[in-house]
Design a protein around this motif. Structure first.
Motif, PDB file in Angstrom:
ATOM      1  N   LEU A 131       0.801  -1.246  -0.064  1.00 16.81           N
ATOM      2  CA  LEU A 131       0.246   0.197  -0.085  1.00 16.81           C
ATOM      3  C   LEU A 131       0.936   1.335  -0.029  1.00 16.81           C
ATOM      4  O   LEU A 131       0.520   2.272  -0.789  1.00 16.81           O
ATOM      5  N   ALA A 132       2.018   1.191   0.776  1.00 15.72           N
ATOM      6  CA  ALA A 132       2.995   2.329   0.882  1.00 15.72           C
ATOM      7  C   ALA A 132       3.389   2.804  -0.548  1.00 15.72           C
ATOM      8  O   ALA A 132       3.616   3.880  -1.069  1.00 15.72           O
ATOM      9  N   ASP A 133       3.823   1.421  -1.316  1.00  6.59           N
ATOM     10  CA  ASP A 133       4.568   1.767  -2.619  1.00  6.59           C
ATOM     11  C   ASP A 133       3.307   2.329  -3.726  1.00  6.59           C
ATOM     12  O   ASP A 133       3.631   3.084  -4.340  1.00  6.59           O
ATOM     13  N   LEU A 134       2.238   2.149  -3.561  1.00  4.43           N
ATOM     14  CA  LEU A 134       1.056   2.405  -4.313  1.00  4.43           C
ATOM     15  C   LEU A 134       0.875   4.035  -4.021  1.00  4.43           C
ATOM     16  O   LEU A 134       0.799   4.748  -5.028  1.00  4.43           O
ATOM     17  N   LEU A 135       1.008   4.478  -2.833  1.00  3.03           N
ATOM     18  CA  LEU A 135       0.671   5.745  -2.644  1.00  3.03           C
ATOM     19  C   LEU A 135       1.970   6.483  -2.967  1.00  3.03           C
ATOM     20  O   LEU A 135       1.716   7.871  -3.355  1.00  3.03           O
TER      21      LEU A 135
END
Length: 263
Positions: A131-135
């Motif tokens: 999720l962090a990499d997507l953000l």
């Protein structure tokens, strides 16, 4: 399991189990003296009970503003006002696969737009690294509401990490080598909102089920208008072979995880 429709079944939420029998039940706090275990694969690692804190730290680090809402949720907005991320566990809007949706991401074509162009939803248990990499990918885009890549971008990202294309649907679905996690284009579930009002739209859906027939570990739903290259960023991180640090892991995934080292 070849379709995402089963995600709408009412599965109970999985429990968390310590990696070490003497770990306390709340070991995810940074000041905890308990050892960190580096585990793989990432898609079975869970969220270490720290999904709100980890993602909140990422968003603050990116310069997003945060304030509480009247619904007792936490809303983060990007500096340009185009992107939003909301921790919505208190509002408990709906479930995916029997798990509560806890993060909702949204993007607008203009900061003044009333309706979001697209939305993405994530339940408890999703690995916070993905999720962090997507953000980060969303934050670096000047126009996160549009994309030019096709669905192959998602499947290529997974294939590069040794995930397997579904034999029956090689252009729309891929699964991990153990056939217990999937990313696929499916009919968008009810309550998943998108600016495109047409019925029967498809969007990327993802889930992990460490033990066949047992509760899902996590689920994610991307509305139809989410750019494929942004989904690819999530998929590539999800399938990454790089070990991740955890103090606790989901009990259902213990037999599927490898502890690479302890620190």
């Amino acid at each position: 399991m070849s379709t995402y429709n089963a995600l709408l079944e009412n599965h109970p939420e999985p429990t968390e189990a310590p990696l070490h029998p003497h770990h306390p039940s709340e070991p995810s706090h940074p000041e905890s003296p308990d050892p960190v275990y580096w585990v793989t694969p990432r898609h079975f690692a869970g969220d270490d009970g720290a999904l709100a804190e980890r993602i909140g730290d990422i968003l603050v680090g990116l310069g997003w503003r945060m304030w509480p809402t009247s619904r007792n949720t936490l809303l983060y907005v990007s500096p340009d006002g185009l992107c939003g991320a909301e921790w919505i566990l208190a509002a408990y809007p709906f479930e995916l696969g029997g798990l509560p949706v806890v993060w909702q991401l949204s993007v607008r074509p203009q900061a003044t737009s009333v309706m979001a162009e697209w939305n993405a939803y994530f339940t408890t248990g999703v690995p916070y690294e993905a999720l962090a990499d997507l953000l980060v990918a969303i934050d670096t885009r000047t126009t996160p509401d549009v994309g030019f890549a096709g669905p192959e971008a998602v499947l290529d990202a997974l294939g590069a990490r040794s995930w397997l294309r579904d034999v029956d649907r090689p252009h729309t679905a891929a699964m991990d080598p153990g056939l217990s996690a999937s990313v696929s284009l499916e009919l968008v579930p009810p309550l998943v909102q998108d600016a495109d009002p047409r019925p029967d739209l498809v969007g990327w859906q993802a889930w992990a089920e460490p033990v066949l027939g047992e509760p899902y570990l996590w689920c994610a739903s991307f509305s139809a208008s989410v750019p494929h290259d942004l989904v690819a960023a999530f998929a590539a991180s999800l399938a990454s072979p790089v070990p991740v640090p955890r103090r606790t892991v989901p009990e259902s995934a213990e037999g599927r995880l490898t502890v690479v080292r302890r620190s």
